[in-house]
Design a protein around this motif. Structure first.
Motif, short mmCIF file in Angstrom:
data_model
loop_
_atom_site.label_atom_id
_atom_site.label_comp_id
_atom_site.label_asym_id
_atom_site.label_seq_id
_atom_site.Cartn_x
_atom_site.Cartn_y
_atom_site.Cartn_z
N PHE A 126 41.07 38.52 34.69
CA PHE A 126 42.10 37.94 34.20
C PHE A 126 42.76 39.25 33.64
O PHE A 126 44.07 39.50 33.51
CB PHE A 126 42.15 36.86 33.41
CG PHE A 126 43.38 36.56 32.60
CD1 PHE A 126 44.41 35.84 33.25
CD2 PHE A 126 43.80 36.83 31.31
CE1 PHE A 126 45.54 35.56 32.63
CE2 PHE A 126 44.71 36.67 30.58
CZ PHE A 126 45.60 35.91 31.44
N LEU A 127 41.97 39.97 32.85
CA LEU A 127 42.66 41.11 32.07
C LEU A 127 43.14 42.10 33.02
O LEU A 127 44.18 42.82 32.99
CB LEU A 127 41.70 41.79 31.11
CG LEU A 127 41.30 40.83 29.94
CD1 LEU A 127 40.16 41.61 29.21
CD2 LEU A 127 42.46 40.61 29.07
N THR A 128 42.39 42.25 34.17
CA THR A 128 42.88 43.34 35.21
C THR A 128 44.10 42.84 35.95
O THR A 128 45.01 43.60 35.94
CB THR A 128 41.83 43.27 36.49
OG1 THR A 128 40.80 44.03 35.64
CG2 THR A 128 42.23 44.32 37.29
N TRP A 129 44.22 41.27 36.28
CA TRP A 129 45.54 40.96 36.56
C TRP A 129 46.66 40.98 35.91
O TRP A 129 47.54 41.42 36.22
CB TRP A 129 45.28 39.58 37.25
CG TRP A 129 46.49 38.82 37.38
CD1 TRP A 129 47.07 38.69 38.53
CD2 TRP A 129 47.42 38.19 36.56
NE1 TRP A 129 48.08 38.19 38.65
CE2 TRP A 129 48.49 37.54 37.29
CE3 TRP A 129 47.38 37.79 35.08
CZ2 TRP A 129 49.37 36.89 36.86
CZ3 TRP A 129 48.51 37.22 34.57
CH2 TRP A 129 49.71 36.49 35.42
N ARG A 130 46.40 40.66 34.44
CA ARG A 130 47.48 40.93 33.48
C ARG A 130 48.11 42.31 33.37
O ARG A 130 49.21 42.59 33.25
CB ARG A 130 46.93 40.28 32.18
CG ARG A 130 48.20 40.04 31.10
CD ARG A 130 47.87 39.27 30.00
NE ARG A 130 46.85 39.88 29.27
CZ ARG A 130 46.32 39.70 27.73
NH1 ARG A 130 46.81 38.31 27.52
NH2 ARG A 130 45.62 40.45 27.33
N THR A 131 46.99 43.36 33.16
CA THR A 131 47.28 44.59 33.33
C THR A 131 48.48 44.92 34.53
O THR A 131 49.25 45.89 34.25
CB THR A 131 46.28 45.54 32.90
OG1 THR A 131 45.59 45.27 32.03
CG2 THR A 131 46.77 46.99 32.84
#
Length: 293
Positions: A126-131
């Protein structure tokens, strides 16, 4: 547990019957209720024996209460869970717009992370997608304009939507915990600074807008209602004969689900009395047009 080959009789076009043996091995056993169960294995007998051993362990753990209570849901298509969640939103009375946004936002995240099942959900993805979303913006035009970078507020809306979905999965015993529960919000400046319109701007708006929209805009400006709340307003909700005229909002038509009372300003009262001449039906709409544009 037994390793067997399934055999079945097949009638050929010439009427003769032949027995055919399956290419795959099968695992066959009796469950705790004495019913015969059968599971398709592999063409390789040794691999099928490994499967039988695994099934035997699972059965033994089940008999002593060591089964995984979430096993049934871990490997289901995550979009099946999403469909159930959206039905839940309908059941608890969430608005159609809330449901639509939840479906859109969660769907965008599932597409971007590649999550197919609940057991694949994790904070790192999720953090990778958000970044990536914050840096590159939308590549498919969903959620924001293609190529535009989202604000911190928009990114937090995405976070809230996926977390609400996963919290529901936890509440109905489909997963043990929400992997995204500890994800912090994004901090950043508000991209659009909102302010009240000046009197000059209001005058220019009402003077320059088309005749069929002037009343609707004036009504929205003088009551503070949302477009959908104004569109749902009926003449039976207008109390012009009261000592102090007001609108009696119905609970089911407001976003907050409250039956609020809205006091009317004198200039709007005069316009409403003029429009009410001819005694419109109580169920007739007060605003025939409440376009957002």
């Amino acid at each position: 547990m037994n390793i067997i080959k399934r055999r079945r009789k097949v009638t050929k076009p010439d009427g003769t019957v032949e027995t055919r043996t399956s290419a795959h091995w099968y695992v066959q056993w009796k469950d705790a209720n004495g019913r015969t169960q059968r599971r398709k294995g592999y063409t390789d007998r040794a691999a099928t024996r490994q499967l039988a051993a695994k099934l035997e362990r699972e059965q033994a753990r089940s008999e002593v209460g060591m089964t995984d209570p979430y096993a049934e849901h871990r490997h289901r298509d995550i979009r099946e869970h999403l469909a159930d969640y959206l039905d839940h939103l309908d059941t608890v009375g969430r608005s159609a717009s809330y449901r639509e946004l939840a479906e859109q936002r969660v769907g965008i995240i599932l597409d971007g992370t590649g999550w197919l099942t609940l057991d694949k959900v994790n904070a790192d993805d999720f953090l990778t997608w958000r970044t990536r979303r914050a840096r590159n913006g939308s590549t498919n035009g969903k959620g924001i304009k293609p190529g535009a970078k989202p604000s911190a507020r928009t990114l937090n809306h995405f976070r809230d939507s996926i977390r609400a979905f996963l919290n529901w999965c936890v509440s109905v015993k489909r997963m043990p915990a929400n992997p995204l529960a500890g994800i912090p919000a994004v901090e950043g400046p508000e991209k659009v600074k909102r302010r009240a319109m000046t009197e000059a701007e209001i005058t220019a708006l009402l003077t320059g807008c088309p005749d069929d929209r002037r009343f609707a805009w004036m009504f929205l400006l003088l009551t503070g209602l949302r477009c959908r709340e104004a569109a749902a307003l009926e003449w039976q909700d207008v109390r012009l004969m009261a000592t102090r005229p007001y609108l009696q909002l119905r609970q089911e038509t407001t976003k907050a689900r409250r039956a609020d009372r809205v006091w009317l300003r004198p200039e709007l009262v005069a316009t409403l009395r003029e429009k009410a001449q001819g005694s419109p039906k109580p169920s007739a709409k007060v605003c025939s047009r409440t376009s957002r544009r």
